[in-house]
Design an enzyme around this catalytic site. Structure first.
Site, short mmCIF file in Angstrom:
data_model
loop_
_atom_site.label_atom_id
_atom_site.label_comp_id
_atom_site.label_asym_id
_atom_site.label_seq_id
_atom_site.Cartn_x
_atom_site.Cartn_y
_atom_site.Cartn_z
CG PHE A 1 -1.81 1.25 1.23
CD1 PHE A 1 -2.95 1.30 0.45
CD2 PHE A 1 -1.48 2.36 2.00
CE1 PHE A 1 -3.75 2.44 0.44
CE2 PHE A 1 -2.27 3.49 2.00
CZ PHE A 1 -3.41 3.53 1.21
CG ASP B 1 5.56 3.76 1.86
OD1 ASP B 1 5.56 4.40 2.93
OD2 ASP B 1 4.53 3.58 1.18
CE LYS C 1 -0.91 5.71 8.02
NZ LYS C 1 -0.56 5.16 6.70
C1 LIG Z 1 -0.75 5.49 5.23
C2 LIG Z 1 0.25 5.04 4.24
C3 LIG Z 1 0.42 5.70 3.01
C4 LIG Z 1 -0.46 6.86 2.57
O1 LIG Z 1 -0.31 7.97 3.38
P1 LIG Z 1 -1.47 9.10 3.33
O2 LIG Z 1 -0.99 10.15 4.28
O3 LIG Z 1 -2.75 8.44 3.74
O4 LIG Z 1 -1.54 9.59 1.92
C5 LIG Z 1 1.41 5.25 2.16
N1 LIG Z 1 2.20 4.21 2.48
C6 LIG Z 1 2.08 3.57 3.65
C7 LIG Z 1 3.02 2.45 3.98
C8 LIG Z 1 1.08 3.94 4.57
O5 LIG Z 1 0.95 3.27 5.73
#
Ligand SMILES: *Cc1c(COP(=O)(O)O)cnc(C)c1O
Length: 394
Positions: free
Chosen positions: A134, A219, A248
């Site tokens: 994700f 990420d 986050k």
């Molecule tokens: C939450 C998340 C995202 C997206 O971040 P947003 O601030 O919701 O756009 C991308 N990658 C990972 C691993 C996430 O946990």
């Protein structure tokens, strides 16, 4: 206060929400419009690293709001410069670009990798990502994501994101071609159910990407800023990636995210990247307060210790009730229920005053504040056990 059905109808429906309005938060606790109190192990979706409305963040916001909210991204501001310095001093990277969401940070990472490919790899642009990963909800980051529910949405997708299998190096090697510029992954897949890339896989991936002159992009939007008990998730594997994205917890509850890269990879030319709110001092001041708290002596050791405590408690509970695997690192944990009852358990728990997340029908995820206390973990385990008993009753 009553629940205003009409006002709720004015919001676009994007997910099914319970008819509750959350009105106040403090530390690990949230209160709804009826005055009911909840122990919160969702924390704004793994966002509120210091809990709800912590004094350090409230003070940073108030102080900065009085001084300067934004001069425009065309000028330097002190909080953005200070936060970038803090990230650079404590990481493998030399350059930082701030964004307003994780998806936007990943979008920037994708653009940076493509620019580097255009300059240094004869226009190579493909980024190998992973099944079930994700990376966000913009069109490019949905295309990069391996989330099955995204597969047929909003076609046509952005091309150039072939998918490999996590912890399977051969599946990555098979996808590498002259068009490949990078490999991008989460050190622990969060949304798909707290599935870790093994340290050995991360090291093998680093060796492969170096050998083939590819960028390694991590990420760390869910794993960064202390969540795993280290400042960055990649540190556990002893590797140094080329690009990292944060989100986050970096803002501790306010919209702040970032893209960090090594000097050699930071190849944006003037005008390639930007954004009206990017690096605004109001949010950056909060980021500075978060980094100061997470870097304070003993803080990360505390996260690791309470993470182990949480995992041990979950393991005992799982053994007592005959449930499945407990996995995770630091204060990002999951309990496999071995059956599709997680949504039912979160509902029962919510009624009992505990907020939990079910990223999969069979899985509960725990992402408390990083300063959660052992007493609060004990209280959570007791409420969870009661909720599981209720859910398991025939
Ligand atoms: C939450 C998340 C995202 C997206 O971040 P947003 O601030 O919701 O756009 C991308 N990658 C990972 C691993 C996430 O946990």
């Amino acid at each position: 206060m009553t629940f205003d059905e009409c006002a709720a109808q004015a919001l676009m429906e994007i997910t099914s929400r319970p008819p509750l309005v959350f009105v106040r938060g403090e530390g690990s606790w949230l209160w709804d419009h009826t005055g009911k109190r909840y122990l919160d192990f969702v924390q704004g979706w793994a966002v509120n690293c210091l809990g709800h409305s912590p004094p350090a963040i409230v003070d940073a916001l108030a102080r900065q709001a009085r001084r300067l909210i934004t001069p425009s991204p065309a000028f330097y501001n002190a909080p953005a410069m200070q936060l970038a310095r803090q990230i650079v001093e404590h990481s493998a990277f030399q350059r930082v670009f701030f964004t307003n969401s994780g998806a936007e940070a990943n979008e920037g990472a994708i653009k940076l990798a493509r620019k580097w490919g255009a300059l240094h790899k004869a226009g190579a642009y493909e980024i190998i990502t992973f099944e079930d990963s994700f990376h966000g909800r913009t069109l490019a980051t949905m295309s990069a994501s391996g989330k099955p529910a995204f597969r047929d949405l909003f076609e046509p997708k952005v091309p150039g994101f072939p998918k490999a299998r996590l912890n399977d190096l051969a599946s990555v090697e098979r996808l590498v071609s002259a068009a490949t510029v990078a490999v991008m992954l989460e050190p622990i897949q969060g949304e798909s159910g707290v599935l870790p890339a093994t340290d050995a896989f991360l090291r093998d991936l680093r060796a492969l990407t170096r050998r083939r002159n590819l960028l390694l992009v991590v990420d760390e939007i869910q794993t960064g800023v202390g969540r795993t008990g280290r400042l960055w998730g990649y540190e556990h594997a002893g590797i140094e990636p080329d690009i990292m994205t944060l989100g986050k917890m970096l803002g501790g509850g306010v919209p702040l995210a970032a893209l960090a890269a090594t000097e050699g990879v930071s190849c944006f030319a003037d005008g390639d990247q930007g954004g009206t709110f990017n690096g605004n001092p109001l949010m950056a001041a909060v980021g500075c307060a978060v980094m100061a708290a997470v870097l304070a002596p003993g803080f990360l050791e505390g996260v690791a210790a309470r993470g182990a405590y949480l995992m041990e408690g979950l393991s005992h509970l799982s053994a007592r009730l005959g449930l499945g695997e407990v996995r995770g690192r630091g204060l990002l944990a999951a309990l496999d229920l071995n059956q599709a009852m997680a949504p039912k358990v979160t509902e029962i728990a919510r009624d009992a005053g505990l907020l939990l997340n079910a990223p999969r029908p069979n899985l509960l995820r725990f992402m408390p504040a990083l300063n959660v206390s052992t007493e609060e973990i004990d209280a959570m385990l007791a409420l969870l056990e009661g909720s599981l008993h209720s859910a398991l009753e025939p």
